[in-house]
Scaffold this active site. Structure first.
Site, PDB file in Angstrom:
ATOM      1  N   GLU A   1       0.841  -1.190   0.000  1.00  0.00           N
ATOM      2  CA  GLU A   1       0.000   0.000   0.000  1.00  0.00           C
ATOM      3  C   GLU A   1       0.879   1.245   0.000  1.00  0.00           C
ATOM      4  OE1 GLU A   1      -2.995  -0.033  -0.614  1.00  0.00           O
ATOM      5  OE2 GLU A   1      -3.668  -2.059  -0.143  1.00  0.00           O
TER       6      GLU A   1
ATOM      7  N   CYS B   1      -7.581  -1.804   8.302  1.00  0.00           N
ATOM      8  CA  CYS B   1      -6.200  -1.876   7.808  1.00  0.00           C
ATOM      9  C   CYS B   1      -5.676  -0.480   7.530  1.00  0.00           C
ATOM     10  CB  CYS B   1      -6.109  -2.733   6.555  1.00  0.00           C
ATOM     11  SG  CYS B   1      -6.162  -4.474   6.937  1.00  0.00           S
TER      12      CYS B   1
ATOM     13  N   HIS C   1      -1.361  -5.701   1.870  1.00  0.00           N
ATOM     14  CA  HIS C   1      -2.664  -6.366   1.822  1.00  0.00           C
ATOM     15  C   HIS C   1      -2.489  -7.692   1.088  1.00  0.00           C
ATOM     16  CE1 HIS C   1      -5.966  -3.201   2.704  1.00  0.00           C
ATOM     17  NE2 HIS C   1      -6.243  -4.279   3.417  1.00  0.00           N
TER      18      HIS C   1
HETATM   19  N1  PCA Z   1      -8.443  -6.747   6.736  1.00  0.00           N
HETATM   20  C1  PCA Z   1      -9.300  -5.634   6.982  1.00  0.00           C
HETATM   21  C2  PCA Z   1      -9.228  -5.392   8.464  1.00  0.00           C
HETATM   22  C3  PCA Z   1      -8.601  -6.615   9.035  1.00  0.00           C
HETATM   23  C4  PCA Z   1      -8.063  -7.335   7.886  1.00  0.00           C
HETATM   24  O1  PCA Z   1      -7.363  -8.377   7.948  1.00  0.00           O
HETATM   25  C5  PCA Z   1      -8.944  -4.430   6.132  1.00  0.00           C
HETATM   26  O2  PCA Z   1      -8.370  -4.617   5.052  1.00  0.00           O
HETATM   27  O3  PCA Z   1      -9.227  -3.300   6.515  1.00  0.00           O
END
Ligand code: PCA
Length: 215
Positions: free
Chosen positions: A80, A143, A165
């Site tokens: 990200e 996240c 991610h």
């Molecule tokens: N993914 C979510 C919150 C917790 C996770 O593992 C997100 O991408 O915001």
């Protein structure tokens, strides 16, 4: 010897076996080259995630922070680029809380860029035969909140922070006639390990590689 804090998340909504939490647990205590890894699993809870992150930072005293989380629908691991000072939750957190257009930090900057070398990590993923890309939005859920907090809490220090991610694992994608894209946990763990070691080793400016998007 440098220290890398890698965080994952516990379960939430349909993510009843969150691979990011599993990877953080598996990597906790591992040593990779010259780097000690501290793994920590954070709650998907907007009210308590900051104190959990602060305790993990106090315990690990890291040189690098890699926040990870699962993003159902993503095709591959993604670095990200940017964290927004916005909480606009598409689903409630594990406490039933659904903030709409609230800041992560009142009075904080609108956004932070990752201080991890995102292009160098992407390049190393590709060289290792792993798909992966640079993403320009971490969403507006937990996240993004945690990535923003990691950057906010390390701003003005030498500590580098960013977020990866990851897609779901194959078991989560079964039983659906239009399955979510998925990757095995071992490959996701390898991608997180590459992100850790490149981020801990990289010196100087990021690689100048194009990885932008039209949208
Ligand atoms: N993914 C979510 C919150 C917790 C996770 O593992 C997100 O991408 O915001």
């Amino acid at each position: 010897m440098s220290t890398v804090l890698v965080t994952g998340f516990g379960d939430y909504a349909e993510e009843t076996d969150n691979p990011s939490g599993a990877i953080a647990r598996r990597l906790d205590g591992r040593q990779v080259g010259d780097h000690r890894i501290v793994g920590s699993v954070l709650p998907v809870n907007t009210a308590t995630v900051e104190s959990a992150l602060v305790s993990a930072l106090d315990r690990a005293r890291p040189d690098v922070v890699v926040v990870t989380g699962v993003a159902p629908g993503r095709t591959a691991p993604a670095l990200e680029r940017v964290a927004l000072n916005v909480r606009d939750f598409p689903i409630p957190d594990t406490d039933g809380s659904t903030p709409i257009d609230e800041p992560v930090v009142v009075g904080g900057p609108p956004a932070y860029l990752a201080t991890l070398p995102v292009k160098a990590v992407m390049d190393s993923w590709h060289r290792a035969g792993l798909p992966g890309y640079v993403s320009n939005t971490a969403g507006t859920y937990l996240c993004n909140q945690t990535f923003y907090l990691a950057r906010h809490l390390t701003a003005g220090t030498e500590v580098r922070a960013g977020m990866v991610h990851i897609p779901v694992v194959p078991a989560r994608a079964t039983g659906d006639t239009t399955p979510l894209p998925s990757m095995p946990l071992a490959l996701l763990e390898q991608a997180v390990l590459v992100a850790i070691s490149v981020s801990a080793q990289h010196d100087g400016p990021d690689l100048r590689l194009g990885a932008g998007a039209i949208s």
